[in-house]
Each structure stands twice: as structure tokens, then as C-alpha cells.
Design a protein around this motif. Sequence first.
Motif, mmCIF file in Angstrom:
data_model
loop_
_atom_site.group_PDB
_atom_site.id
_atom_site.type_symbol
_atom_site.label_atom_id
_atom_site.label_comp_id
_atom_site.label_asym_id
_atom_site.label_seq_id
_atom_site.Cartn_x
_atom_site.Cartn_y
_atom_site.Cartn_z
ATOM 1 N N ASP A 1 0.848 -1.195 0.000
ATOM 2 C CA ASP A 1 0.000 0.000 0.000
ATOM 3 C C ASP A 1 0.881 1.242 0.000
ATOM 4 O OD1 ASP A 1 -1.718 2.084 0.439
ATOM 5 O OD2 ASP A 1 -2.598 1.284 2.281
ATOM 6 N N GLU A 2 0.968 1.876 -1.152
ATOM 7 C CA GLU A 2 1.806 3.065 -1.286
ATOM 8 C C GLU A 2 1.009 4.359 -1.116
ATOM 9 O OE1 GLU A 2 3.724 2.903 -5.033
ATOM 10 O OE2 GLU A 2 4.883 1.098 -4.583
ATOM 11 N N HIS A 3 -0.311 4.244 -0.921
ATOM 12 C CA HIS A 3 -1.160 5.412 -1.069
ATOM 13 C C HIS A 3 -1.787 5.918 0.223
ATOM 14 C CE1 HIS A 3 -0.628 4.458 -5.248
ATOM 15 N NE2 HIS A 3 -1.190 3.290 -5.074
ATOM 16 N N THR A 4 -2.156 5.042 1.157
ATOM 17 C CA THR A 4 -2.815 5.499 2.376
ATOM 18 C C THR A 4 -1.888 6.438 3.149
ATOM 19 O OG1 THR A 4 -4.063 3.435 2.547
ATOM 20 C CG2 THR A 4 -3.911 4.793 4.538
ATOM 21 N N PRO A 5 -2.321 7.661 3.433
ATOM 22 C CA PRO A 5 -1.450 8.599 4.155
ATOM 23 C C PRO A 5 -1.117 8.083 5.561
ATOM 24 C CG PRO A 5 -3.285 9.751 3.121
ATOM 25 C CD PRO A 5 -3.585 8.292 3.015
ATOM 26 N N VAL A 6 0.141 8.197 5.941
ATOM 27 C CA VAL A 6 0.598 7.807 7.273
ATOM 28 C C VAL A 6 1.321 8.985 7.908
ATOM 29 C CG1 VAL A 6 2.095 6.275 8.618
ATOM 30 C CG2 VAL A 6 0.825 5.362 6.651
ATOM 31 N N ILE A 7 0.842 9.403 9.085
ATOM 32 C CA ILE A 7 1.507 10.451 9.864
ATOM 33 C C ILE A 7 2.120 9.791 11.092
ATOM 34 C CG2 ILE A 7 1.235 12.573 11.183
ATOM 35 C CD1 ILE A 7 -1.145 13.281 9.416
ATOM 36 N N LEU A 8 3.427 9.929 11.246
ATOM 37 C CA LEU A 8 4.121 9.344 12.385
ATOM 38 C C LEU A 8 3.990 10.243 13.612
ATOM 39 C CD1 LEU A 8 7.446 8.071 10.760
ATOM 40 C CD2 LEU A 8 5.414 6.722 11.325
ATOM 41 N N LEU A 9 3.735 9.611 14.758
ATOM 42 C CA LEU A 9 3.717 10.302 16.041
ATOM 43 C C LEU A 9 4.903 9.801 16.846
ATOM 44 C CD1 LEU A 9 -0.058 9.771 16.965
ATOM 45 C CD2 LEU A 9 0.934 11.640 15.643
ATOM 46 N N THR A 10 5.728 10.701 17.344
ATOM 47 C CA THR A 10 6.896 10.252 18.082
ATOM 48 C C THR A 10 7.271 11.223 19.185
ATOM 49 O OG1 THR A 10 9.244 9.705 17.924
ATOM 50 C CG2 THR A 10 8.388 11.301 16.344
ATOM 51 N N ALA A 11 7.719 10.657 20.295
ATOM 52 C CA ALA A 11 8.208 11.479 21.397
ATOM 53 C C ALA A 11 9.659 11.855 21.166
ATOM 54 C CB ALA A 11 8.066 10.726 22.722
ATOM 55 N N ARG A 12 10.285 11.234 20.203
ATOM 56 C CA ARG A 12 11.685 11.509 19.907
ATOM 57 C C ARG A 12 11.812 12.717 19.003
ATOM 58 N NH1 ARG A 12 13.905 5.581 18.061
ATOM 59 N NH2 ARG A 12 13.378 4.400 19.932
ATOM 60 N N ASP A 13 12.768 13.555 19.298
ATOM 61 C CA ASP A 13 13.006 14.731 18.453
ATOM 62 C C ASP A 13 14.341 14.566 17.729
ATOM 63 O OD1 ASP A 13 12.475 17.107 17.267
ATOM 64 O OD2 ASP A 13 13.229 18.332 18.906
ATOM 65 N N GLU A 14 14.580 13.331 17.262
ATOM 66 C CA GLU A 14 15.844 13.031 16.604
ATOM 67 C C GLU A 14 15.655 13.010 15.089
ATOM 68 O OE1 GLU A 14 17.475 9.444 18.104
ATOM 69 O OE2 GLU A 14 17.423 10.075 20.200
ATOM 70 N N ILE A 15 16.591 13.628 14.388
ATOM 71 C CA ILE A 15 16.519 13.675 12.923
ATOM 72 C C ILE A 15 16.499 12.265 12.335
ATOM 73 C CG2 ILE A 15 17.759 14.376 10.839
ATOM 74 C CD1 ILE A 15 16.413 16.669 12.321
ATOM 75 N N HIS A 16 17.261 11.338 12.938
ATOM 76 C CA HIS A 16 17.371 9.983 12.386
ATOM 77 C C HIS A 16 16.001 9.318 12.261
ATOM 78 C CE1 HIS A 16 18.825 5.933 11.626
ATOM 79 N NE2 HIS A 16 18.067 5.515 12.620
ATOM 80 N N ASP A 17 15.166 9.414 13.314
ATOM 81 C CA ASP A 17 13.851 8.781 13.290
ATOM 82 C C ASP A 17 12.962 9.388 12.222
ATOM 83 O OD1 ASP A 17 14.303 6.993 15.426
ATOM 84 O OD2 ASP A 17 14.028 8.625 16.848
ATOM 85 N N LYS A 18 13.040 10.711 12.082
ATOM 86 C CA LYS A 18 12.211 11.382 11.090
ATOM 87 C C LYS A 18 12.626 10.999 9.676
ATOM 88 C CE LYS A 18 11.544 15.260 14.244
ATOM 89 N NZ LYS A 18 11.846 16.679 14.532
ATOM 90 N N VAL A 19 13.920 10.996 9.441
ATOM 91 C CA VAL A 19 14.432 10.629 8.111
ATOM 92 C C VAL A 19 14.089 9.178 7.791
ATOM 93 C CG1 VAL A 19 16.514 10.278 6.736
ATOM 94 C CG2 VAL A 19 16.266 12.355 8.103
ATOM 95 N N SER A 20 14.277 8.287 8.770
ATOM 96 C CA SER A 20 13.962 6.868 8.554
ATOM 97 C C SER A 20 12.497 6.693 8.197
ATOM 98 C CB SER A 20 14.285 6.051 9.807
ATOM 99 O OG SER A 20 15.667 6.063 10.072
ATOM 100 N N GLY A 21 11.628 7.376 8.924
ATOM 101 C CA GLY A 21 10.203 7.267 8.640
ATOM 102 C C GLY A 21 9.834 7.769 7.263
ATOM 103 N N LEU A 22 10.386 8.908 6.872
ATOM 104 C CA LEU A 22 10.101 9.451 5.540
ATOM 105 C C LEU A 22 10.662 8.555 4.443
ATOM 106 C CD1 LEU A 22 10.756 13.230 6.272
ATOM 107 C CD2 LEU A 22 8.533 12.119 5.970
ATOM 108 N N ASP A 23 11.855 7.999 4.667
ATOM 109 C CA ASP A 23 12.445 7.084 3.691
ATOM 110 C C ASP A 23 11.597 5.833 3.511
ATOM 111 O OD1 ASP A 23 14.554 8.727 3.095
ATOM 112 O OD2 ASP A 23 16.000 7.703 4.397
ATOM 113 N N LEU A 24 10.927 5.389 4.576
ATOM 114 C CA LEU A 24 10.092 4.189 4.519
ATOM 115 C C LEU A 24 8.716 4.463 3.931
ATOM 116 C CD1 LEU A 24 10.989 2.528 7.943
ATOM 117 C CD2 LEU A 24 11.476 1.595 5.672
ATOM 118 N N GLY A 25 8.408 5.737 3.686
ATOM 119 C CA GLY A 25 7.149 6.048 3.014
ATOM 120 C C GLY A 25 6.134 6.809 3.837
ATOM 121 N N ALA A 26 6.537 7.311 5.024
ATOM 122 C CA ALA A 26 5.611 8.137 5.795
ATOM 123 C C ALA A 26 5.340 9.430 5.029
ATOM 124 C CB ALA A 26 6.185 8.448 7.175
ATOM 125 N N ASN A 27 4.134 9.932 5.158
ATOM 126 C CA ASN A 27 3.777 11.184 4.490
ATOM 127 C C ASN A 27 4.136 12.412 5.320
ATOM 128 O OD1 ASN A 27 1.637 8.965 3.727
ATOM 129 N ND2 ASN A 27 1.769 10.355 1.984
#
Length: 230
Positions: free
Chosen positions: A73-99
Motif C-alpha cells: 500500500d503506497e497510497h494510504t497517508p501515514v503520519i508518524l507520532l513520536t516522542a523523539r526529536d531526533e533527525i534519524h527517526d524522522k528521516v527513517s520514517g520518511l524514507d520508509l514512506g511516511a507522508n
Amino acid sequence: MKRPKILIVEDERKISRVLEIELDYENYETDVADNGKDALRLISEKEWDLVLLDIMIPELSGLEVLRRVRRTDEHTPVILLTARDEIHDKVSGLDLGANDYITKPFQIEELLARIRVHLRTPQVRKEAADLLTVGELSVNVSSREIIRDGKQIELTPREFDLLVYLLENKNIVLTRDQLIEQVWGFDYYGDTNVVDVYIRYLRQKIDKGFESPYIQTIRGVGYTIKELDK
């Protein structure tokens, strides 16, 4: 008017309850999963207009849930919620297809605004992307309808997943290991010969009875599905 359906994946009950109340007030239909395995089950059982996905959840992490969801499923929008304010987690999520992502604690007004943005994507764009074709063969990913030269074809779920992955990578040679990982899953430990078996099943249904086959064997490498030479 149909209420948009949003899945909340969050293991902190206080947060998920607040999100349920706020989203219900905004006329969204919601359901909640508090771990990764339940999230995957609900995502596979129902159609969602958007998923709010916490990264730090038990059973399977939010990033692993996202990785598995994006296989099919490449289309359903996904918004990540995280308590971490680390660039690595955000980049990883976007690379995996988070919107999108939002860092806790967040203002509910900001989250609601982001939800509205991602639900605004025209449905026609998704429907067009859901149609995969090669020559006279077409596959509608949403309705799971498969047609070749006017003839409707029935496939098992695994055959369908294999055909979709081949079509998504049309004209690209895929190894058995790639097909195992993407169609059967990275944690599959069976014989890779299962790929050959399912390719044979697909050929019986997709190519048999037609003059030219779409599914091609690349000796010593793997398989591809390609446009026929005219």
C-alpha cells in the motif's frame, strides 16, 4: 456524507483516548490499535483514509509496521507520532514512506491541520495509481480485478501479491531473494524454490492460452514481467 476513517496506533491510552475524542468531534470515524501486530491486522482487514502511527509501540515498532504496510500500500497517508526529536527517526520514517511526522507533545490543532492536508489528495490520483498494466493485462490493486484481453482472471492472495510486485517493477529483473523478501516477507525461512512454484502457477493463469507470455525467466538471475515486442 461518508466520514473519513482514521486508524490511531498508540499504546499510551490517555493519548489515544484524547485523539479519539478530538477526531470524533471533527466527524472522523476512528479505531485504535495499541501494538504493532494489531495495527497490521486492522490495516489489512479494513480500508483507511489515514493512519496515525506512533513509532514507539510494543510487538512491532511503528517503523516496522510502516515498512510492511508500504510493501502493498503506497497510497494510504501515514503520519508518524513520536516522542523523539531526533533527525534519524524522522528521516527513517520518511524514507520508509511516511507522508508526515509530528513530535509529541503536539497541539491538536496542528495535527488536525496536517490530517486535513493529507486527506485533501484527490481520490482520482489514487485510483489511477492503483491500475497496473502491461500490454493487454491490467490489474486494479484496490478491487483486485485482473483482466487480460477482456478475460477476467482469478488469483489466490499470494499469486496476486506476486503479480502486483512484478508489475510494480515492470521490465526490471528481480531475483528470487528479492521476491521472497518483498512478497513472502523478510522473516520467511522456507525454500526459495517456492518462487518458482508460484511463477508456474501465475503462468498457468496469466499466460497460458495466449500467443506470447508476459512473465519471462532470466536464466541464472530471476524473473521479470515485460511488454511484448511488437
